[in-house]
Design a protein around this motif. Structure first.
Motif, PDB file in Angstrom:
ATOM      1  N   THR A  87     -14.041   6.258  58.822  1.00  0.00           N
ATOM      2  CA  THR A  87     -15.154   5.303  58.862  1.00  0.00           C
ATOM      3  C   THR A  87     -15.822   5.207  57.486  1.00  0.00           C
ATOM      4  OG1 THR A  87     -15.527   5.838  61.165  1.00  0.00           O
ATOM      5  CG2 THR A  87     -17.341   4.769  60.036  1.00  0.00           C
ATOM      6  N   TYR A  88     -15.997   6.369  56.858  1.00  0.00           N
ATOM      7  CA  TYR A  88     -16.622   6.394  55.533  1.00  0.00           C
ATOM      8  C   TYR A  88     -15.787   5.576  54.538  1.00  0.00           C
ATOM      9  CZ  TYR A  88     -19.034   8.221  51.461  1.00  0.00           C
ATOM     10  OH  TYR A  88     -19.753   8.323  50.313  1.00  0.00           O
TER      11      TYR A  88
ATOM     12  N   VAL B 126     -13.557   3.230  55.167  1.00  0.00           N
ATOM     13  CA  VAL B 126     -13.530   1.808  55.534  1.00  0.00           C
ATOM     14  C   VAL B 126     -14.830   1.122  55.099  1.00  0.00           C
ATOM     15  CG1 VAL B 126     -13.588   0.256  57.549  1.00  0.00           C
ATOM     16  CG2 VAL B 126     -11.843   2.046  57.396  1.00  0.00           C
ATOM     17  N   ASN B 127     -15.956   1.800  55.299  1.00  0.00           N
ATOM     18  CA  ASN B 127     -17.239   1.223  54.861  1.00  0.00           C
ATOM     19  C   ASN B 127     -17.285   1.083  53.347  1.00  0.00           C
ATOM     20  OD1 ASN B 127     -18.149   1.009  57.443  1.00  0.00           O
ATOM     21  ND2 ASN B 127     -19.249   2.958  57.444  1.00  0.00           N
ATOM     22  N   LYS B 128     -16.722   2.083  52.675  1.00  0.00           N
ATOM     23  CA  LYS B 128     -16.708   2.051  51.216  1.00  0.00           C
ATOM     24  C   LYS B 128     -15.880   0.861  50.703  1.00  0.00           C
ATOM     25  CE  LYS B 128     -15.612   5.424  47.718  1.00  0.00           C
ATOM     26  NZ  LYS B 128     -15.058   6.761  47.540  1.00  0.00           N
TER      27      LYS B 128
ATOM     28  N   GLY C 273     -15.592  -1.997  52.091  1.00  0.00           N
ATOM     29  CA  GLY C 273     -16.372  -3.224  52.266  1.00  0.00           C
ATOM     30  C   GLY C 273     -15.496  -4.396  52.649  1.00  0.00           C
TER      31      GLY C 273
ATOM     32  N   LYS D 247     -10.797  -5.154  62.622  1.00  0.00           N
ATOM     33  CA  LYS D 247     -10.728  -3.767  63.113  1.00  0.00           C
ATOM     34  C   LYS D 247      -9.271  -3.322  63.215  1.00  0.00           C
ATOM     35  CE  LYS D 247     -15.035  -2.794  63.990  1.00  0.00           C
ATOM     36  NZ  LYS D 247     -15.616  -1.766  63.133  1.00  0.00           N
TER      37      LYS D 247
END
Ligand SMILES: Nc1ncnc2c1ncn2[C@@H]1O[C@H](COP(=O)(O)OP(=O)(O)OP(=O)(O)O)[C@@H](O)[C@H]1O
Ligand SMILES: [Mg+2]
Length: 360
Positions: free
Chosen positions: A65-66, A68-70, A72, A77
């Motif tokens: 998750t970290y 994937v968020n990074k 952007g 999904k």
């Protein structure tokens, strides 16, 4: 190419998970070109995946998750995720012509003798890659169920949906085998941090894969040991110096014996291929990729050594170009720009290519 569970027509991004890192790569289609537009390279803390065993699904999900968020800008999904070569087996089986249902039934029997784990402990996928007279050549990929089940659970915990799980070798081959290489017999080396994978692609078809536990980390450890310095200092020296700076001969001397182990394995793999391949086509090119292919001077050194004292040279050694199959017009600033930088993301780019080709 085949891939375990690949079936849905959905645009997806590439997620390359290894013991050491998580890499995210997304390609966006715009008219005739593909634009790499979201990317992340997140080191994985120790003990989440050890020795290709997912030790903590929840923590792996958090790291995914970290990452994937990074990265952007990901509007989906859906993912194409990698499966480690060390937990997988690729085999070419020769079979009498039969229906798909019969092949499904026959493969476990055929494979039983051929892989080192019980066949009921692997997931299987296959593809007919050649048909001559009444004979079929079937490419089979098998990955250990415990790894796949843990990976799927981790992806679920990270709220992602896998559209395909693919062997690293398949992604790497898709990434670096260009139009020219698809007419040759190419040996690809993915020299990463903990493992080096050897992949043979003949006329565009994956024929062989194997891996050894010697790669970039072993180079760093050898420099640290020989020079009596910390791993962090050794890592920096390795990247700054490589094999080329004459002033740092001691770094080169620490690296070479480890690299020679990899080169010995190139020779073993090439010999095995010559003795066992049906076509008997010699290897015409060796492509280096993976983060450790960025070691300055590595292609020249490997080239000299593989062809040294051998009656039959093994062909040209060069760095792979991970962007070669992309028809890129523009690379987003956040993404590795040069082919050399992109060598660390060969697997991730291959997975992303599958995600975008599949989704179109
Ligand atoms: N410029 C460079 N020179 C030399 N080595 C480099 C350079 N850049 C990265 N590396 C090495 O590349 C390795 C990481 O490669 P890569 O990103 O392909 O591995 P990984 O996929 O995370 O690991 P694995 O698949 O083995 O679990 C590290 O050992 C790193 O030191
Ligand atoms: Mg890797």
């Amino acid at each position: 190419m085949i891939s375990l569970f690949g079936n849905k027509k959905i645009q997806a991004f590439g997620l390359d998970i290894s013991d050491a890192s998580i890499k995210v790569m997304n390609l966006r289609r715009r008219e005739q070109s593909l634009i790499p537009d979201a990317f992340a390279d997140q080191p994985l803390p120790p003990k989440i995946i050890s020795n290709h065993v997912i030790a903590n699904e929840r923590r792996l999900a958090e790291s995914i998750t970290y990452a994937v968020n990074k990265a952007g800008k990901l509007e989906t999904k859906y993912v194409v995720a990698s499966l480690p070569e060390a937990k997988s087996f690729v085999r070419l089986l020769s079979m009498a012509a039969m229906s798909d249902a019969e092949i499904d039934g026959a493969i476990p029997w055929e494979l039983e003798q051929d892989i080192p784990v019980p066949v009921d402990q692997v997931y299987l996928d296959w593809e007919v890659v050649a048909k001559t007279g009444d004979k079929l050549t079937v490419l089979v990929a098998a990955t250990q169920k415990d790894y796949v089940d843990s990976l799927v659970e981790s992806l679920k915990l990270a709220h992602l949906r896998p559209v395909a799980l693919e062997l690293e070798s398949q992604a790497v081959a898709r990434c670096v085998v260009g139009l020219q290489e698809a007419k040759e017999t190419v040996l690809i080396l993915d020299i990463a941090s903990v493992q080096t994978t050897f992949i043979i692609v003949e006329d565009g078809v994956l024929k062989y894969t194997s891996s050894i536990g010697v790669a970039g980390n072993a180079l760093t450890e050898s420099i640290a040991r020989s020079l009596g310095i910390s791993a962090a200092e050794a890592e920096k020296l390795k990247k700054d110096t490589g094999l080329v700076l004459e002033s740092r001969r001691n770094v080169r001397q620490a690296i070479l014996p480890i690299l020679d182990n990899i080169i010995d394995e190139i020779k073993n793999v090439a010999r095995f291929h010559e003795e066992h391949s049906a076509s008997r086509k010699p290897i015409s090119k060796i492509l280096l990729c993976g983060g450790s292919a960025r070691l300055a001077g590595v292609a020249d050194y490997v080239s000299t050594r593989v062809n040294l004292g051998s009656g039959k040279p093994l062909g040209k050694v060069q760095l792979g170009n991970p962007w070669s199959n992309l028809a890129i017009t523009k690379i987003d600033k956040s993404v590795p720009q040069t082919p050399e930088q992109a060598l660390s993301f060969t697997t991730a780019i291959g997975l992303a290519l599958r995600g975008v080709i599949h989704g179109s």
